[in-house]
Design an enzyme around this catalytic site. Structure first.
Site, short mmCIF file in Angstrom:
data_model
loop_
_atom_site.label_atom_id
_atom_site.label_comp_id
_atom_site.label_asym_id
_atom_site.label_seq_id
_atom_site.Cartn_x
_atom_site.Cartn_y
_atom_site.Cartn_z
CE LYS A 1 -45.81 45.26 26.91
NZ LYS A 1 -45.96 45.43 28.35
CG ASP B 1 -39.38 47.15 21.86
OD1 ASP B 1 -40.31 46.30 21.89
OD2 ASP B 1 -38.87 47.64 22.88
CE1 TYR C 1 -38.94 51.24 30.65
CE2 TYR C 1 -40.47 49.57 29.84
CZ TYR C 1 -39.60 50.02 30.81
OH TYR C 1 -39.37 49.28 31.94
N1 HOZ Z 1 -43.96 47.78 29.55
C1 HOZ Z 1 -45.26 48.07 30.08
C2 HOZ Z 1 -45.92 49.18 29.36
N2 HOZ Z 1 -45.23 50.37 29.36
C3 HOZ Z 1 -45.32 48.29 31.48
C4 HOZ Z 1 -45.05 47.12 32.24
C5 HOZ Z 1 -44.40 47.52 33.49
O1 HOZ Z 1 -43.48 48.32 33.45
O2 HOZ Z 1 -44.88 47.03 34.51
#
Ligand code: HOZ
Length: 426
Positions: A267, A239, A144
């Protein structure tokens, strides 16, 4: 556990926000209960509006590596805010953070600040296309890279959790430029490169996958990707939104000893405020406007509050002796405790862990890609999640996410967590 106030608020929220939330993974939909509303969080603990306290393993989905509300980070934000919250102009803080990022991650020669990991990956993709003058990108099933159109193809995180199809609203012409390969399977990548000769701009990868649960890449696989990219003049983009500054000062690329052309961050780099960044080789980064012609901009990019929160977080990491060794020690202690608890119950489930990221999969198969991640029994996960929550442990409400340990987790927190796992397996 009394969750009356949260339930009421969620009922109201659903009238005003899509599904009651501002990000799908927060909805607790796949674990069959209403989400909680958090009032405050300090160190490794969070308290909801009903007064329930939890040991937190979400850590705001990764940023809170120091634990919540670290006093020095909060003070730096407060001091900076007292001078104004946004100028839409340059500030000292952005230069200092850029210098610290470069010190931590040697592959970063120039870095551009943005506001989220999604923005970072979308911008890196445009840059890769501009630099290579090619259209297609390769990503991996279950990875993702935020919610940019081009990345919502066989995506992990909330898309996987909710079992959604490739998103409506992504046009076919966009989707056709995203090719998907199997994680840890170099042949699947070679085939795509071969059949799209001289038209692949970049390969995007989470070197340690965190969005199909924690699934590390094999070193030989990453090396083969690097070699393939070099041979075919494709940009290799790591990433590191999750792994950057979390697995080591230099992120996943440091622990694997493999240098990408570009890296995306988010993050931890924002210390709990909204920040993303992308950077890498100067030759490529100089194509970004205004030094080059690839356009990318942002009203709040380099916002002083966000920059100082990230700067303080990285500075504290830098100045804490053996920061990552201590984090590893806590995380290994937790993993071993959970494994022991499982063994005592005669269970042979798989735990994938890299540093302070880990996932317990309810399968005895080795989990190396999205297909093997999906062998996990999600019904068992739901039972486990709910039992942990009732016992005061707040986990990501999805099988396909990573848990994060922070430096603030105490031995008592870890022991209580292990005990809760043991009870959840009854
Ligand atoms: N990217 C985050 C972990 N998969 C999730 C954050 C979100 O989509 O709220």
């Amino acid at each position: 556990m009394n969750t009356e106030k949260s339930e009421k608020l969620f009922e109201e929220a659903q009238k005003h926000l899509p599904g009651g939330v501002n990000s799908p993974v927060r909805a607790f939909k796949s674990v069959g209960r209403d989400p909680l509303y958090i009032e405050k969080a300090f160190g490794a603990k969070m308290t909801d509006i009903d007064g329930n306290e939890f040991i937190d393993y979400i850590g705001s989905w990764g940023p809170m590596i120091l634990g919540h509300a670290h006093p020095q980070v909060i003070k730096a934000i407060q001091d900076t805010a007292a001078n104004g919250t946004s100028f839409g102009a340059n500030s000292v803080q952005e230069v200092e953070l850029a210098k610290l990022i470069k010190k931590f991650v040697p592959s970063i020669e120039i870095v551009r600040m943005v506001n989220s990991g999604t923005e970072a990956t979308m911008s890196a993709m445009r840059l890769a296309r501009g630099f290579t003058k090619r259209d297609k990108i390769i990503k991996f099933e279950g990875c993702y890279h935020g919610h940019g159109d081009s990345f919502l193809i066989k995506a992990g995180s909330g898309v996987a959790t909710l079992g959604l199809p490739d998103s409506p609203g992504v046009t076919q012409s966009t989707a056709k430029d995203t090719l998907t390969a199997r994680y840890n399977d170099i042949q699947s990548v070679q085939e795509l490169v071969e059949s799209n000769k001289d038209n692949v701009a970049a390969i995007f990868i989470e070197a340690v996958g965190g969005n199909m649960g924690c699934v590390p890449a094999k070193k030989e696989f990453l090396q083969a990707l690097r070699d393939l990219c070099d041979a075919e003049k494709i940009l290799l983009i790591f990433d590191e939104v999750m792994t950057g500054f979390r697995l080591a000062k230099g992120g996943a690329q440091e622990i694997y000893g493999i240098t990408p052309d570009l890296t995306t961050f988010g993050k931890v780099i924002g210390g709990g405020l909204p920040v993303g960044a992308y950077g890498g080789r100067a030759e490529i980064m100089k194509m970004i406007a205004p030094s080059g012609t690839v356009y990318q901009a942002g009203t709040l990019s380099g916002n002083p509050l966000a920059m100082i929160a990230g700067y303080e977080t990285l500075r504290i990491i830098d100045e804490t002796p053996d920061f990552y060794a201590k984090l590893e020690e806590k995380s290994a202690y937790l993993e071993n405790g959970i494994l022991k608890a499982l063994k005592e119950k005669g269970l042979n489930y798989t735990i994938n862990r890299v540093g302070s990221m880990f996932t317990l999969f309810f399968t005895d198969a080795e989990v190396v890609d999205f297909d093997t991640a999906k062998t996990s029994d999600t019904t068992k996960f739901t039972k486990y999640f709910n039992s942990m929550l009732e016992n005061g442990v707040y986990l990501p409400p999805s099988q396909f996410e990573a848990n994060f340990v922070s430096i603030a987790h105490s031995k008592e927190d870890l022991d209580r967590t292990i005990e809760a796992v043991s009870q959840a397996m009854n």
